[in-house]
Design an enzyme around this catalytic site. Structure first.
Site, PDB file in Angstrom:
ATOM      1  N   THR A   1     -25.689  67.102 -41.212  1.00  0.00           N
ATOM      2  CA  THR A   1     -24.829  66.027 -40.722  1.00  0.00           C
ATOM      3  C   THR A   1     -23.432  66.587 -40.464  1.00  0.00           C
ATOM      4  O   THR A   1     -22.817  67.160 -41.359  1.00  0.00           O
ATOM      5  CB  THR A   1     -24.746  64.902 -41.779  1.00  0.00           C
ATOM      6  OG1 THR A   1     -26.063  64.450 -42.054  1.00  0.00           O
ATOM      7  CG2 THR A   1     -23.879  63.749 -41.301  1.00  0.00           C
TER       8      THR A   1
ATOM      9  N   CYS B   1     -24.930  61.661 -49.803  1.00  0.00           N
ATOM     10  CA  CYS B   1     -24.721  61.377 -48.374  1.00  0.00           C
ATOM     11  C   CYS B   1     -23.856  60.161 -48.052  1.00  0.00           C
ATOM     12  O   CYS B   1     -22.842  60.302 -47.381  1.00  0.00           O
ATOM     13  CB  CYS B   1     -26.073  61.284 -47.692  1.00  0.00           C
ATOM     14  SG  CYS B   1     -26.868  62.906 -47.684  1.00  0.00           S
TER      15      CYS B   1
HETATM   16  P1  NAD Z   1     -29.089  70.818 -50.145  1.00  0.00           P
HETATM   17  O1  NAD Z   1     -27.835  71.116 -50.873  1.00  0.00           O
HETATM   18  O2  NAD Z   1     -30.209  70.165 -50.854  1.00  0.00           O
HETATM   19  O3  NAD Z   1     -29.679  72.160 -49.498  1.00  0.00           O
HETATM   20  C1  NAD Z   1     -28.909  73.091 -48.802  1.00  0.00           C
HETATM   21  C2  NAD Z   1     -29.533  74.469 -49.036  1.00  0.00           C
HETATM   22  O4  NAD Z   1     -28.900  75.406 -48.170  1.00  0.00           O
HETATM   23  C3  NAD Z   1     -29.339  75.021 -50.457  1.00  0.00           C
HETATM   24  O5  NAD Z   1     -30.584  75.366 -51.014  1.00  0.00           O
HETATM   25  C4  NAD Z   1     -28.427  76.250 -50.263  1.00  0.00           C
HETATM   26  O6  NAD Z   1     -28.698  77.296 -51.187  1.00  0.00           O
HETATM   27  C5  NAD Z   1     -28.801  76.646 -48.852  1.00  0.00           C
HETATM   28  N1  NAD Z   1     -27.809  77.473 -48.139  1.00  0.00           N
HETATM   29  C6  NAD Z   1     -26.477  77.349 -48.091  1.00  0.00           C
HETATM   30  N2  NAD Z   1     -25.941  78.299 -47.280  1.00  0.00           N
HETATM   31  C7  NAD Z   1     -26.968  79.021 -46.793  1.00  0.00           C
HETATM   32  C8  NAD Z   1     -27.077  80.122 -45.893  1.00  0.00           C
HETATM   33  N3  NAD Z   1     -25.990  80.669 -45.329  1.00  0.00           N
HETATM   34  N4  NAD Z   1     -28.288  80.632 -45.626  1.00  0.00           N
HETATM   35  C9  NAD Z   1     -29.403  80.099 -46.198  1.00  0.00           C
HETATM   36  N5  NAD Z   1     -29.360  79.054 -47.051  1.00  0.00           N
HETATM   37  C10 NAD Z   1     -28.171  78.520 -47.335  1.00  0.00           C
HETATM   38  O7  NAD Z   1     -28.647  69.957 -48.867  1.00  0.00           O
HETATM   39  P2  NAD Z   1     -29.436  68.731 -48.225  1.00  0.00           P
HETATM   40  O8  NAD Z   1     -29.340  67.555 -49.128  1.00  0.00           O
HETATM   41  O9  NAD Z   1     -30.751  69.182 -47.730  1.00  0.00           O
HETATM   42  O10 NAD Z   1     -28.477  68.395 -46.982  1.00  0.00           O
HETATM   43  C11 NAD Z   1     -28.394  69.279 -45.879  1.00  0.00           C
HETATM   44  C12 NAD Z   1     -27.682  68.569 -44.752  1.00  0.00           C
HETATM   45  O11 NAD Z   1     -28.485  67.487 -44.279  1.00  0.00           O
HETATM   46  C13 NAD Z   1     -26.335  67.940 -45.102  1.00  0.00           C
HETATM   47  O12 NAD Z   1     -25.500  67.999 -43.986  1.00  0.00           O
HETATM   48  C14 NAD Z   1     -26.686  66.497 -45.404  1.00  0.00           C
HETATM   49  O13 NAD Z   1     -25.597  65.623 -45.183  1.00  0.00           O
HETATM   50  C15 NAD Z   1     -27.787  66.242 -44.395  1.00  0.00           C
HETATM   51  N6  NAD Z   1     -28.767  65.230 -44.805  1.00  0.00           N
HETATM   52  C16 NAD Z   1     -29.187  65.171 -46.098  1.00  0.00           C
HETATM   53  C17 NAD Z   1     -30.142  64.212 -46.454  1.00  0.00           C
HETATM   54  C18 NAD Z   1     -30.581  64.055 -47.882  1.00  0.00           C
HETATM   55  O14 NAD Z   1     -31.219  63.047 -48.166  1.00  0.00           O
HETATM   56  N7  NAD Z   1     -30.298  64.966 -48.800  1.00  0.00           N
HETATM   57  C19 NAD Z   1     -30.682  63.362 -45.476  1.00  0.00           C
HETATM   58  C20 NAD Z   1     -30.253  63.496 -44.146  1.00  0.00           C
HETATM   59  C21 NAD Z   1     -29.291  64.439 -43.813  1.00  0.00           C
HETATM   60  C1  UGA Z   2     -29.274  57.737 -47.129  1.00  0.00           C
HETATM   61  C2  UGA Z   2     -29.820  57.032 -45.895  1.00  0.00           C
HETATM   62  O1  UGA Z   2     -30.568  55.888 -46.307  1.00  0.00           O
HETATM   63  C3  UGA Z   2     -30.719  57.967 -45.078  1.00  0.00           C
HETATM   64  O2  UGA Z   2     -31.148  57.321 -43.884  1.00  0.00           O
HETATM   65  C4  UGA Z   2     -29.908  59.219 -44.716  1.00  0.00           C
HETATM   66  O3  UGA Z   2     -30.695  60.132 -43.998  1.00  0.00           O
HETATM   67  C5  UGA Z   2     -29.412  59.867 -45.983  1.00  0.00           C
HETATM   68  O4  UGA Z   2     -28.598  58.924 -46.728  1.00  0.00           O
HETATM   69  C6  UGA Z   2     -28.552  61.047 -45.693  1.00  0.00           C
HETATM   70  O5  UGA Z   2     -27.907  61.129 -44.677  1.00  0.00           O
HETATM   71  O6  UGA Z   2     -28.549  61.897 -46.568  1.00  0.00           O
HETATM   72  P1  UGA Z   2     -30.224  58.294 -49.537  1.00  0.00           P
HETATM   73  O7  UGA Z   2     -28.846  58.722 -49.870  1.00  0.00           O
HETATM   74  O8  UGA Z   2     -31.361  59.150 -49.926  1.00  0.00           O
HETATM   75  O9  UGA Z   2     -30.374  58.060 -47.951  1.00  0.00           O
HETATM   76  O10 UGA Z   2     -30.505  56.912 -50.252  1.00  0.00           O
HETATM   77  P2  UGA Z   2     -30.372  55.367 -49.922  1.00  0.00           P
HETATM   78  O11 UGA Z   2     -31.699  54.767 -50.130  1.00  0.00           O
HETATM   79  O12 UGA Z   2     -29.665  55.085 -48.661  1.00  0.00           O
HETATM   80  O13 UGA Z   2     -29.444  54.912 -51.151  1.00  0.00           O
HETATM   81  C7  UGA Z   2     -28.127  55.378 -51.264  1.00  0.00           C
HETATM   82  C8  UGA Z   2     -27.444  54.675 -52.434  1.00  0.00           C
HETATM   83  O14 UGA Z   2     -27.280  53.285 -52.177  1.00  0.00           O
HETATM   84  C9  UGA Z   2     -28.225  54.758 -53.755  1.00  0.00           C
HETATM   85  O15 UGA Z   2     -27.316  54.937 -54.809  1.00  0.00           O
HETATM   86  C10 UGA Z   2     -28.912  53.411 -53.851  1.00  0.00           C
HETATM   87  O16 UGA Z   2     -29.184  53.014 -55.175  1.00  0.00           O
HETATM   88  C11 UGA Z   2     -27.860  52.508 -53.224  1.00  0.00           C
HETATM   89  N1  UGA Z   2     -28.412  51.280 -52.600  1.00  0.00           N
HETATM   90  C12 UGA Z   2     -29.327  51.375 -51.599  1.00  0.00           C
HETATM   91  C13 UGA Z   2     -27.958  50.053 -53.029  1.00  0.00           C
HETATM   92  O17 UGA Z   2     -27.102  49.941 -53.947  1.00  0.00           O
HETATM   93  N2  UGA Z   2     -28.450  48.915 -52.422  1.00  0.00           N
HETATM   94  C14 UGA Z   2     -29.359  48.984 -51.417  1.00  0.00           C
HETATM   95  O18 UGA Z   2     -29.758  47.910 -50.892  1.00  0.00           O
HETATM   96  C15 UGA Z   2     -29.821  50.241 -50.999  1.00  0.00           C
END
Ligand code: NAD
Ligand code: UGA
Length: 471
Positions: free
Chosen positions: A139, A277
């Site tokens: 993101t 996030c």
């Molecule tokens: P994360 O912290 O779980 O994973 C990131 C990984 O990248 C780590 O394992 C780290 O060691 C590795 N890393 C860092 N630098 C590196 C490099 N140079 N080469 C290889 N590996 C490297 O992160 P995440 O939660 O998967 O989030 C990743 C991105 O996706 C963020 O921008 C986040 O906002 C977005 N996103 C996350 C979620 C979610 O639910 N976690 C959902 C949608 C989007």
């Molecule tokens: C959120 C978005 O829902 C995903 O679509 C997105 O991809 C992701 O962030 C991201 O960009 O990383 P996530 O953080 O896994 O996903 O969880 P959510 O289910 O959205 O919940 C986020 C927080 O809001 C939690 O603490 C949850 O308990 C709280 N929540 C959720 C509430 O308090 N009320 C609700 O109705 C829903």
């Protein structure tokens, strides 16, 4: 390019391609297993050697339902491999996915250092005379892909590549399900050919394909998270009103959600939103808007309500107990939501800090999955092996994370183990009548402190009616 939208895609003839995934976290691992399952050959790289060593044995570093099974499956198909060498991961790759973290940085702006470092490392290994599609899943604030592309071209002037923004919308705890069942696949690029290539990589998934320019794609992602956060804060502010006027926020939210223009999702009142996030994306969107000369005041209110919701909970708990000093508190749940072991920006961390500052004598806590992370991140809290151990000797129990197992608790046993009688349901998860029948004093969010179940006009709506609009 104006956006192009296509309806449901059911094409299941994905031609096998070679994909490198940079970053094996929630997004990188979920994308890896999904693409391997679709028939592609995936080589994922991470800088964390311990993480990679585990993954090579099909041991997941995170708790995510369904992930272990797919890692084990693709260890045998040999379509999914893990390495610490970016050169090895990129050998022969036609697509490179950037899936590294973009945490909150100074002044609320996102910290893009991991993306920049990964992009430079990728650029240095891009082959000359072969077209590679580089896909940003991380993101990013609007305009960042342009900056990343310029950085890559500076480091690899001879490389031939297209940079596409393809944001990820998965939820933690549902990550594997979500990558196989996306609501939409957003592709941000001005290059029609690369967009079609990426769309073909996902052939086999049923989703609306939405092709647009990179900046709009970046904003779609951040704005979606900010809007979800806005819904939650709206529900939480409504909860405060409901407590004052003797209405039930659960019923109000369900009634509102029956309107498909509103939608039932993300209207659950509780302890506010946490996780890695929503909080950082709201802050990040505000910061990039301010840099562009726009003050998104609505989001400031969203954050303020979210902070206040945790403080309000502590205040109400103090009211229930006649003060918190010297009180023993049991906590049910620590993770930022159910079905995950993730403690990043979890409301529990704030709650614990606030309880301590109010002079509680001790906190005992239990979470079905987050105990490992809690040992590292939460010193001074007694971590328990089950939900009953956490309530022993407690003056009050606070439900923080809505894990289903708390719903199934024997409240009679809970009552017998506690010193006091307050069960505060911070997520409106429990059957209040059953709690009260066990002799406990039931408190919840957005409902005046009365026996909610016996109050007229508060019958829950039929589940089938709700599921039509609830995600
Ligand atoms: P994360 O912290 O779980 O994973 C990131 C990984 O990248 C780590 O394992 C780290 O060691 C590795 N890393 C860092 N630098 C590196 C490099 N140079 N080469 C290889 N590996 C490297 O992160 P995440 O939660 O998967 O989030 C990743 C991105 O996706 C963020 O921008 C986040 O906002 C977005 N996103 C996350 C979620 C979610 O639910 N976690 C959902 C949608 C989007
Ligand atoms: C959120 C978005 O829902 C995903 O679509 C997105 O991809 C992701 O962030 C991201 O960009 O990383 P996530 O953080 O896994 O996903 O969880 P959510 O289910 O959205 O919940 C986020 C927080 O809001 C939690 O603490 C949850 O308990 C709280 N929540 C959720 C509430 O308090 N009320 C609700 O109705 C829903």
């Amino acid at each position: 390019m104006t956006h192009r939208e296509e309806g449901e895609r059911t094409n299941s003839q994905a031609h096998s391609r070679r994909v490198a995934i940079v970053g094996a976290g929630y997004v990188g691992l979920s994308s890896s297993v999904c693409l391997a399952e679709l028939g592609h050959v995936v080589h994922a790289v991470d800088i964390d050697a311990r993480r990679v060593a585990g993954l090579q044995q099909a041991v997941s570093p995170i708790f995510e339902p369904g992930l272990d099974d797919l890692l084990a499956k693709h260890r045998t198909t040999d379509r999914l491999r893990f390495t610490t060498s970016i050169g090895r991961a990129m050998k022969g790759a036609e697509f490179v996915f950037l899936c590294v973290a973009t945490p909150a940085g100074a002044n609320g702006a996102m910290d893009l250092s991991q993306v920049r470092a990964a992009a430079v490392a990728v650029a240095a290994r891009l082959p000359a005379r072969t077209q590679t599609v580089v896909v940003i899943k991380s993101t990013l604030p609007v305009g960042s892909a342009d900056e990343i592309e310029a950085l890559m071209r500076e480091h690899a002037p001879a490389a031939e590549f297209t940079l596409i923004t393809n944001p990820e919308f998965l939820r933690e705890g549902r990550a594997v399900y979500d990558v196989f069942h996306p609501d939409r696949i957003v592709i941000g690029t001005n290059d029609e050919g690369s967009a079609a290539e990426l769309a073909n990589l996902y052939a086999g998934l049923e989703a609306t394909l939405f092709v647009t320019d990179r900046r709009s794609a970046e904003l779609i992602k951040q704005a979606s998270n900010a809007f979800l956060a806005t819904k939650i804060s709206f529900a939480n502010q409504l909860a405060e009103l409901c407590e004052r006027v003797d209405a039930d926020v659960e019923v109000v939210a369900k009634g509102m959600g029956l309107d498909p223009r509103i939608g039932a999702g993300h209207l659950r009142a509780g302890l506010g939103f946490g996780g890695s996030c929503l909080p950082k994306d709201v802050e990040g969107l505000r910061a990039s808007a301010i840099a562009a000369g726009v003050d998104l005041k609505l989001l400031e209110a969203v954050q303020e309500v979210n902070r206040r919701q945790r403080t309000r909970t502590i205040e109400r708990l103090a009211e229930a107990l006649g003060g918190l000093a010297g009180k023993q508190i049991g906590m049910w749940g620590l993770a930022f939501k159910e079905d995950t072991d993730d403690l990043r920006d979890a409301p529990a961390l704030d709650i614990i800090k606030q309880l301590r500052s109010m002079g509680v004598s001790g906190i005992r806590a239990y979470d079905p999955q987050a105990m490992g992370a809690a040992m590292l991140m939460i010193p001074g809290v007694e971590l328990c092996t089950d939900l009953y151990a956490a309530v022993r000797g407690a003056d009050a129990v606070l439900l923080v994370t809505p894990w289903p197992e708390f719903k199934e608790a024997s409240f009679g046993r809970v009552e017998a183990l506690m010193r006091g009688k307050v069960l505060f349901d911070g997520r409106n998860q429990l059957d209040g009548a059953a709690v009260q029948a066990a002799g406990l004093d039931y408190w919840s969010v957005g409902r005046r402190h009365v026996d909610a179940a016996s109050s007229p006009g508060r019958q829950p709506i039929e589940a089938e009616t709700i599921s039509a609009t609830e995600r």
